[in-house]
Design a protein around this motif. Structure first.
Motif, short mmCIF file in Angstrom:
data_model
loop_
_atom_site.label_atom_id
_atom_site.label_comp_id
_atom_site.label_asym_id
_atom_site.label_seq_id
_atom_site.Cartn_x
_atom_site.Cartn_y
_atom_site.Cartn_z
N LEU A 80 -115.13 -29.50 10.27
CA LEU A 80 -114.55 -28.34 10.91
C LEU A 80 -114.58 -28.60 12.42
O LEU A 80 -115.64 -28.58 13.03
N GLN A 81 -113.40 -28.89 12.97
CA GLN A 81 -113.27 -29.07 14.41
C GLN A 81 -113.05 -27.70 15.04
O GLN A 81 -112.08 -27.02 14.68
N MET A 82 -113.92 -27.33 15.96
CA MET A 82 -113.86 -26.01 16.58
C MET A 82 -113.61 -26.18 18.08
O MET A 82 -114.45 -26.76 18.78
N ASN A 83 -112.48 -25.69 18.52
CA ASN A 83 -112.10 -25.79 19.93
C ASN A 83 -112.03 -24.40 20.55
O ASN A 83 -111.88 -23.40 19.85
N ASN A 84 -112.12 -24.37 21.87
CA ASN A 84 -112.05 -23.11 22.62
C ASN A 84 -113.01 -22.08 22.03
O ASN A 84 -112.64 -20.94 21.75
N LEU A 85 -114.24 -22.49 21.84
CA LEU A 85 -115.23 -21.61 21.24
C LEU A 85 -115.52 -20.43 22.15
O LEU A 85 -115.54 -20.56 23.39
N GLN A 86 -115.76 -19.29 21.53
CA GLN A 86 -116.04 -18.06 22.24
C GLN A 86 -117.37 -17.47 21.75
O GLN A 86 -117.81 -17.78 20.65
N PRO A 87 -118.00 -16.61 22.54
CA PRO A 87 -119.28 -16.05 22.11
C PRO A 87 -119.22 -15.38 20.74
O PRO A 87 -120.21 -15.42 20.00
N GLU A 88 -118.08 -14.82 20.39
CA GLU A 88 -117.96 -14.16 19.08
C GLU A 88 -117.93 -15.16 17.93
O GLU A 88 -117.95 -14.75 16.76
N ASP A 89 -117.86 -16.46 18.23
CA ASP A 89 -117.94 -17.47 17.20
C ASP A 89 -119.39 -17.81 16.85
O ASP A 89 -119.64 -18.58 15.91
N THR A 90 -120.32 -17.26 17.58
CA THR A 90 -121.73 -17.50 17.32
C THR A 90 -122.10 -17.01 15.93
O THR A 90 -121.87 -15.85 15.58
N ALA A 91 -122.66 -17.91 15.13
CA ALA A 91 -122.99 -17.59 13.75
C ALA A 91 -123.66 -18.79 13.11
O ALA A 91 -123.67 -19.89 13.67
N VAL A 92 -124.18 -18.57 11.91
CA VAL A 92 -124.59 -19.67 11.06
C VAL A 92 -123.37 -20.05 10.22
O VAL A 92 -122.75 -19.18 9.59
N TYR A 93 -123.02 -21.31 10.25
CA TYR A 93 -121.84 -21.80 9.53
C TYR A 93 -122.28 -22.51 8.25
O TYR A 93 -123.20 -23.34 8.28
N TYR A 94 -121.60 -22.18 7.16
CA TYR A 94 -121.90 -22.73 5.85
C TYR A 94 -120.69 -23.45 5.28
O TYR A 94 -119.56 -22.97 5.43
#
Length: 123
Positions: A80-94
């Motif tokens: 999972l390539q994640m670009n332009n991350l924002q604070p609302e993307d903060t989480a545990v990813y499964y």
């Protein structure tokens, strides 16, 4: 099937991370794969899915255009390539897997799960 996610960390807003999920125990190419996330105090949210061939990819609304899911069947790994991350993307990813016998196109129903990896985005 066993799933092991990795690649999480702390990043500033606007930055990028790439998550990996290595699958073992069964034939990887027989599984559709998905990524989900769960922020503190919130319900689990679908992020992205990919068919067992890799020919179909689909995303949850909040990440559309910023995240990209991909798989390497030779490496038994989904990314999972994640670009332009924002604070609302903060989480545990499964990461999650579903066998081709029970998977249906654009499904968000997955039955095998790995432990998560924490992603924290600072503002």
């Amino acid at each position: 099937v066993q799933l092991q996610a990795s690649g999480g960390g702390l990043v500033q807003a606007g930055g990028s991370l790439r998550l990996s999920c290595e699958v073992s125990g069964r034939t990887f190419s027989d599984y559709a794969m998905g990524w989900f996330r769960q922020a503190s105090g919130k319900e689990r949210e679908f992020v992205a899915g990919i068919s067992w061939t890799g020919g179909s990819k689909y995303y949850g609304g909040p990440v559309q255009g910023r995240f990209t899911i991909a798989r390497d069947n030779a490496e038994n790994t989904v990314y999972l390539q994640m670009n332009n991350l924002q604070p609302e993307d903060t989480a545990v990813y499964y990461c999650a897997a579903e066998g081709r016998e029970t998977y249906y196109p654009y499904s968000r129903d997955f039955t095998s799960w790995g432990k998560g990896t924490q992603v924290t985005v600072s503002s």
